[in-house]
Design a protein around this motif. Structure first.
Motif, PDB file in Angstrom:
ATOM      1  N   LEU A 209       0.835  -1.197   0.000  1.00  0.00           N
ATOM      2  CA  LEU A 209       0.000   0.000   0.000  1.00  0.00           C
ATOM      3  C   LEU A 209       0.876   1.256   0.000  1.00  0.00           C
ATOM      4  N   SER A 210       0.624   2.142  -0.945  1.00  0.00           N
ATOM      5  CA  SER A 210       1.384   3.387  -1.008  1.00  0.00           C
ATOM      6  C   SER A 210       0.858   4.373   0.024  1.00  0.00           C
ATOM      7  N   ILE A 211       1.665   5.400   0.320  1.00  0.00           N
ATOM      8  CA  ILE A 211       1.238   6.437   1.269  1.00  0.00           C
ATOM      9  C   ILE A 211      -0.029   7.123   0.767  1.00  0.00           C
ATOM     10  N   ALA A 212      -0.063   7.421  -0.531  1.00  0.00           N
ATOM     11  CA  ALA A 212      -1.227   8.117  -1.097  1.00  0.00           C
ATOM     12  C   ALA A 212      -2.483   7.267  -1.001  1.00  0.00           C
ATOM     13  N   ASP A 213      -2.356   5.966  -1.334  1.00  0.00           N
ATOM     14  CA  ASP A 213      -3.526   5.079  -1.276  1.00  0.00           C
ATOM     15  C   ASP A 213      -3.997   4.887   0.165  1.00  0.00           C
ATOM     16  N   PHE A 214      -3.039   4.753   1.077  1.00  0.00           N
ATOM     17  CA  PHE A 214      -3.423   4.598   2.483  1.00  0.00           C
ATOM     18  C   PHE A 214      -4.174   5.831   2.957  1.00  0.00           C
ATOM     19  N   ARG A 215      -3.672   6.986   2.622  1.00  0.00           N
ATOM     20  CA  ARG A 215      -4.307   8.230   3.072  1.00  0.00           C
ATOM     21  C   ARG A 215      -5.705   8.362   2.483  1.00  0.00           C
ATOM     22  N   GLN A 216      -5.842   8.089   1.178  1.00  0.00           N
ATOM     23  CA  GLN A 216      -7.124   8.287   0.507  1.00  0.00           C
ATOM     24  C   GLN A 216      -8.176   7.271   0.935  1.00  0.00           C
ATOM     25  N   HIS A 217      -7.772   5.999   1.035  1.00  0.00           N
ATOM     26  CA  HIS A 217      -8.754   4.927   1.234  1.00  0.00           C
ATOM     27  C   HIS A 217      -8.963   4.533   2.694  1.00  0.00           C
ATOM     28  N   PHE A 218      -8.032   4.896   3.581  1.00  0.00           N
ATOM     29  CA  PHE A 218      -8.154   4.433   4.959  1.00  0.00           C
ATOM     30  C   PHE A 218      -7.989   5.545   5.996  1.00  0.00           C
ATOM     31  N   GLU A 219      -6.957   6.393   5.858  1.00  0.00           N
ATOM     32  CA  GLU A 219      -6.719   7.382   6.898  1.00  0.00           C
ATOM     33  C   GLU A 219      -7.758   8.495   6.861  1.00  0.00           C
ATOM     34  N   LEU A 220      -8.037   9.054   5.690  1.00  0.00           N
ATOM     35  CA  LEU A 220      -9.046  10.110   5.613  1.00  0.00           C
ATOM     36  C   LEU A 220     -10.455   9.589   5.898  1.00  0.00           C
ATOM     37  N   PRO A 221     -10.846   8.444   5.358  1.00  0.00           N
ATOM     38  CA  PRO A 221     -12.172   7.902   5.709  1.00  0.00           C
ATOM     39  C   PRO A 221     -12.230   7.335   7.122  1.00  0.00           C
ATOM     40  N   ASN A 222     -11.060   7.229   7.797  1.00  0.00           N
ATOM     41  CA  ASN A 222     -10.995   6.709   9.171  1.00  0.00           C
ATOM     42  C   ASN A 222     -11.486   5.261   9.226  1.00  0.00           C
ATOM     43  N   ARG A 223     -10.881   4.415   8.383  1.00  0.00           N
ATOM     44  CA  ARG A 223     -11.282   3.006   8.280  1.00  0.00           C
ATOM     45  C   ARG A 223     -10.107   2.099   8.623  1.00  0.00           C
ATOM     46  N   PRO A 224     -10.341   1.020   9.381  1.00  0.00           N
ATOM     47  CA  PRO A 224      -9.269   0.072   9.707  1.00  0.00           C
ATOM     48  C   PRO A 224      -8.803  -0.694   8.481  1.00  0.00           C
ATOM     49  N   VAL A 225      -7.569  -1.143   8.530  1.00  0.00           N
ATOM     50  CA  VAL A 225      -7.023  -1.999   7.479  1.00  0.00           C
ATOM     51  C   VAL A 225      -5.860  -2.786   8.067  1.00  0.00           C
ATOM     52  N   VAL A 226      -5.676  -3.998   7.589  1.00  0.00           N
ATOM     53  CA  VAL A 226      -4.520  -4.813   7.965  1.00  0.00           C
ATOM     54  C   VAL A 226      -3.498  -4.726   6.838  1.00  0.00           C
ATOM     55  N   LEU A 227      -2.292  -4.288   7.163  1.00  0.00           N
ATOM     56  CA  LEU A 227      -1.197  -4.258   6.198  1.00  0.00           C
ATOM     57  C   LEU A 227      -0.463  -5.591   6.327  1.00  0.00           C
ATOM     58  N   SER A 228      -0.680  -6.467   5.394  1.00  0.00           N
ATOM     59  CA  SER A 228      -0.237  -7.861   5.543  1.00  0.00           C
ATOM     60  C   SER A 228       1.261  -8.050   5.376  1.00  0.00           C
ATOM     61  N   ASP A 229       1.956  -7.043   4.846  1.00  0.00           N
ATOM     62  CA  ASP A 229       3.386  -7.211   4.595  1.00  0.00           C
ATOM     63  C   ASP A 229       4.249  -6.174   5.318  1.00  0.00           C
ATOM     64  N   ALA A 230       3.646  -5.345   6.169  1.00  0.00           N
ATOM     65  CA  ALA A 230       4.360  -4.184   6.706  1.00  0.00           C
ATOM     66  C   ALA A 230       5.460  -4.542   7.698  1.00  0.00           C
ATOM     67  N   ALA A 231       5.360  -5.698   8.362  1.00  0.00           N
ATOM     68  CA  ALA A 231       6.375  -6.053   9.372  1.00  0.00           C
ATOM     69  C   ALA A 231       7.030  -7.400   9.064  1.00  0.00           C
ATOM     70  N   LYS A 232       6.848  -7.890   7.860  1.00  0.00           N
ATOM     71  CA  LYS A 232       7.366  -9.220   7.515  1.00  0.00           C
ATOM     72  C   LYS A 232       8.883  -9.300   7.627  1.00  0.00           C
ATOM     73  N   SER A 233       9.574  -8.222   7.296  1.00  0.00           N
ATOM     74  CA  SER A 233      11.040  -8.272   7.232  1.00  0.00           C
ATOM     75  C   SER A 233      11.717  -7.685   8.467  1.00  0.00           C
ATOM     76  N   TRP A 234      10.967  -7.386   9.509  1.00  0.00           N
ATOM     77  CA  TRP A 234      11.573  -6.844  10.709  1.00  0.00           C
ATOM     78  C   TRP A 234      12.561  -7.836  11.327  1.00  0.00           C
ATOM     79  N   PRO A 235      13.748  -7.395  11.733  1.00  0.00           N
ATOM     80  CA  PRO A 235      14.671  -8.275  12.468  1.00  0.00           C
ATOM     81  C   PRO A 235      14.043  -8.844  13.741  1.00  0.00           C
ATOM     82  N   ALA A 236      13.126  -8.090  14.350  1.00  0.00           N
ATOM     83  CA  ALA A 236      12.478  -8.542  15.581  1.00  0.00           C
ATOM     84  C   ALA A 236      11.771  -9.879  15.401  1.00  0.00           C
TER      85      ALA A 236
END
Length: 480
Positions: free
Chosen positions: A146-173
């Motif tokens: 998800l790009s920053i623009a798409d996240f802002r338009q489709h989720f942050e501005l409408p205030n809607r939840p979303v699961v980012l399925s790949d956002a933490a996949k590569s964390w060393p943690a």
């Protein structure tokens, strides 16, 4: 499976012949409700509880109730205890009245004919398996790449939840955060669990042995200061990197990031996040079940005061699922829900009610609360209410001035963002004035007037420009 002291729910009373020991065992106290009796017993020291437990079968059941001993242990020893086989055993060991790690000298008595829903329910919730039907429903939207623009338009501005399925996949943690690694990272420091500082090893021992219906869990907002290398093991997902509270500096801003860790059944009961902020929650190990309701829908079983300062919820998360989960499926607005697994990140929009329960014995997550330009008007409106008691994450003497400090820092460091926010508020104020001219007129006339003003009535997040900005949400969310 039977309650360790033989306590049964009142529904079994007639099935067992209609005989009970409560009335005779309590004498004149029998007119009191179970809630009142526990409230009285909660005022007693441990020695008095032990004495009372020997006076009758009914008082034996009351005085050995685990919640009383849990409260005594935490009140007297806070986090300085090593969990034994029960909270009563833990208290006695912490008070050095018995040898740690040795069994108590007597087995619990099983009382026949004692009925109490209040005493039975916590044990029932603690021993009831997490049901498959609670996990099957999954209507959370999931996105990857998800790009920053798409996240802002489709989720942050409408205030809607979303699961980012790949956002933490590569964390060393994901690979690093083993018990051994975390032990080393927290060496010389205590962690906060259930609002009490305790040794990390003691927390692990508790997590492995606890049989609570609502286990303590680690919820530490200072973890990065105690163990800096943990902060280096993950990164804020790109779509959440605009965090305007950062203009205040790390020390002056409200608490905003937490390490979360706990056994199965631990988690957070329904609440809205503090200071009208949004949040993201990334699962590092294990998995979590989430239930979310939009801001205007109060979850079943939840009772909030008019200003949101006080929220009453079922004692445990399993209790909510047992008593209210199905009712939630038939309300006028069904919740958004789903299981978030390791490597996934959930966006929790500002003002949304949410509950999260850990599904695995060792579930670890990182969460940040933040304010972006999309949420800035709501945050400023919340802070401007003057209700310092509703502001969270600051020293008490700083809460009343957080709004002014924040605006001053924005004016100096992010003037364009602040000006855009203020211009939006001025526009909304004009629309409120315009709407007042049509008071008592038809909705059609009012909507036509709105459409002639800047093309419509909807502002960021779907806010109605006739009624102004989104509702100001007020919180009293204690960390943990």
């Amino acid at each position: 499976m039977q309650h360790p002291h033989g306590v049964q729910p009142w529904g079994n009373y007639l099935l067992n012949g209609g005989k009970e020991v409560r009335s005779a065992g309590l004498g004149r106290l029998r007119i009191l409700s179970d809630e009142l009796i526990l409230a009285v017993l909660a005022q007693l020291p441990a020695c008095s509880l032990v004495t009372c437990s020997a006076t009758s079968k009914a008082l034996y059941c009351f005085c050995n109730h685990e919640d009383l001993w849990r409260a005594l242990t935490l009140q007297e020893f806070e986090g300085n205890f090593k969990y034994q086989t029960s909270w009563q055993h833990t208290y006695l060991a912490a008070a050095r009245l018995v040898e740690p790690k040795k069994q108590l000298s007597h087995a619990p008595l099983k009382i026949q004919g004692f009925y109490s829903d209040l005493l039975y329910q916590p044990w029932f919730c603690a021993t009831t398996p997490i049901r498959e039907e609670w996990l099957q429903r999954d209507n959370l939207e999931r996105r990857s790449g998800l790009s920053i623009a798409d996240f802002r338009q489709h989720f942050e501005l409408p205030n809607r939840p979303v699961v980012l399925s790949d956002a933490a996949k590569s964390w060393p943690a994901r690979k690093k955060w083993t018990r051994k690694y975390l032990r080393k990272a927290f060496k010389g420091h205590k962690v906060v669990a259930g609002n009490y500082p305790m040794e990390f090893d003691d927390f692990l021992a508790y997590s492995d042995a606890a049989t609570d219906d609502m286990p303590l869990y680690l919820f530490d907002c200072k973890f990065a200061a105690k163990a800096p290398k943990l902060a280096a093991d993950y990164e804020v997902p790109e779509v959440f990197r605009e965090d305007l509270f950062a203009v205040l500096g790390e020390r002056a801003r409200p608490d905003h990031r937490w390490l979360i860790m706990g056994p199965q059944r631990s988690g957070s009961s329904f609440h809205k996040d503090p200071n009208a902020t949004s949040a993201w929650n990334a699962v590092v190990r294990g998995s979590k079940k989430w239930i979310l309701f939009p801001p205007h829908i109060q979850p079943p079983g939840v009772h909030a005061s008019a200003d949101g300062a006080d929220v009453a919820t079922p004692v445990s998360l399993v209790e909510w699922f047992l008593n209210f989960y199905e009712a939630a499926q038939h309300g006028r607005v069904r919740p958004l829900e789903g299981v978030v697994r390791a490597g996934e990140v959930l966006f929790v929009p500002r003002g949304w009610w949410h509950l999260a329960i850990n599904l695995e014995q060792e579930t670890i997550a990182v969460t940040h609360n933040y304010v972006s330009s999309a949420g800035l008007p709501t945050v400023l409106a919340f802070l401007e209410t003057g209700r310092a008691d509703l502001v969270s994450g600051c020293a008490e003497d700083e809460r009343a001035h957080l709004h002014d400090r924040f605006v001053a820092a924005l004016r100096q460091q992010r003037p364009q963002v602040l000006e855009a926010c203020l211009e939006e508020e001025r526009s909304k104020s004009k629309m409120r004035s315009l709407a007042s001219l049509f008071h008592g007129d038809t909705d059609a006339h009012l909507q036509d007037a709105c459409k002639r003003h800047k093309g419509g009535c909807k502002g960021p997040g779907g806010a109605d420009k006739v009624t102004g900005s989104p509702a100001v949400f007020r919180f009293n969310f204690a960390d943990g």
